[in-house]
Scaffold this motif. Sequence first.
Motif, PDB file in Angstrom:
ATOM      1  N   GLU A 181       0.800  -1.194   0.143  1.00  0.00           N
ATOM      2  CA  GLU A 181       0.086   0.158   0.134  1.00  0.00           C
ATOM      3  C   GLU A 181       0.799   1.212   0.012  1.00  0.00           C
ATOM      4  O   GLU A 181       2.061   1.338   0.433  1.00  0.00           O
ATOM      5  N   THR A 182       0.319   2.212  -0.224  1.00  0.00           N
ATOM      6  CA  THR A 182       0.923   3.539  -0.508  1.00  0.00           C
ATOM      7  C   THR A 182       0.750   4.575   0.684  1.00  0.00           C
ATOM      8  O   THR A 182      -0.192   4.790   1.102  1.00  0.00           O
TER       9      THR A 182
ATOM     10  N   MET B 223       0.246   7.855   2.272  1.00  0.00           N
ATOM     11  CA  MET B 223      -0.267   8.913   1.799  1.00  0.00           C
ATOM     12  C   MET B 223      -0.550   9.950   3.065  1.00  0.00           C
ATOM     13  O   MET B 223      -1.260   9.407   4.087  1.00  0.00           O
TER      14      MET B 223
ATOM     15  N   ALA C   4      -2.780   3.570   1.482  1.00  0.00           N
ATOM     16  CA  ALA C   4      -4.051   3.607   0.272  1.00  0.00           C
ATOM     17  C   ALA C   4      -3.663   2.418  -0.605  1.00  0.00           C
ATOM     18  O   ALA C   4      -2.503   2.088  -1.044  1.00  0.00           O
TER      19      ALA C   4
ATOM     20  N   ARG D  78      -5.785   5.212  -4.038  1.00  0.00           N
ATOM     21  CA  ARG D  78      -4.459   6.131  -4.430  1.00  0.00           C
ATOM     22  C   ARG D  78      -4.699   7.029  -5.438  1.00  0.00           C
ATOM     23  O   ARG D  78      -4.421   8.280  -5.085  1.00  0.00           O
TER      24      ARG D  78
ATOM     25  N   ARG E 253      -4.858  11.286  -4.302  1.00  0.00           N
ATOM     26  CA  ARG E 253      -3.891  11.967  -5.247  1.00  0.00           C
ATOM     27  C   ARG E 253      -4.795  13.217  -5.679  1.00  0.00           C
ATOM     28  O   ARG E 253      -4.305  14.325  -5.415  1.00  0.00           O
TER      29      ARG E 253
ATOM     30  N   GLU F 290       2.317  10.937  -1.573  1.00  0.00           N
ATOM     31  CA  GLU F 290       2.772   9.964  -1.473  1.00  0.00           C
ATOM     32  C   GLU F 290       4.048  10.171  -0.782  1.00  0.00           C
ATOM     33  O   GLU F 290       5.064  10.695  -1.330  1.00  0.00           O
TER      34      GLU F 290
END
Length: 262
Positions: free
Chosen positions: A100-101, A103, A230, A235, A239, A245
């Motif tokens: 996962e990202t 953020m 995310a 994501r 964004r 990120e």
Amino acid sequence: MLAAYDRQMRRNLDADGPDGPGVLIERAGGVVRRMGAAHDWNCVLWSELDESTADEAIAAQVRHFTALGVEFEWKAYSHDLPADLPARLLAAGFTPEPAETLMVAAVAELPLDTAPPEGVRLLPVTDADGVRLMVDVHEQAFGTDGTALGRQILDQLTTAPETLDAVVAMAGDVPISSARLEFRPGTDFAGLWGGGTVAEWRGRGVYRSLIAYRARIAEARGVPYLQVDASDQSRPILRRLGFAELGTTTPYIYRPPLSPGV
């Protein structure tokens, strides 16, 4: 920002923080670990390791949680050291879940007035009935059993309600989406967790309205930043809303072997 997140949300956690009944934060062998009941989230949150200490630290955590008879997660971030930590976890018997990202967004820069689509209302979750609605959504949206999650949320609502705001989106009497906002007092971050929408309601703005709902709560509480791990699906939406990120995080799961005869 990444350094502040690591310091406040991973490394310097209060050992008796309000994470639920029986939850402990311990520092041992170069790691910070969170321990709770078997149905709770047991994990390694932070590690400060190098090539000479990583393997023994991993083995020590495997021994520790195996002795307790619970599975646990090593929450590895893309900037964690040593650089080959993921390979070492794999070699030790961990199973990776999708990355996962990480953020983060400043609450003051987010759109706070996004309303749910027509015919949908947002219902705060405060009791067992609301938790059951959340579990229903979770199981439909993610296709996984939500029993343990429901127990965790109800525990937190019961013992530390100031750390959690949960919400269900309702289309009439039918739950179609749910999410929660978790606070850690004394930090600059609140976490967005569990945002999921049933398939037939995706793409209609329900998820964005839940982001705005939780951002308004964070603003009212004076928390300057929101953080989210995310998925690939969320994501792009985050964004566009203004989230930045900071890296990736991958859950590595270790499941102790069953005892003979079990």
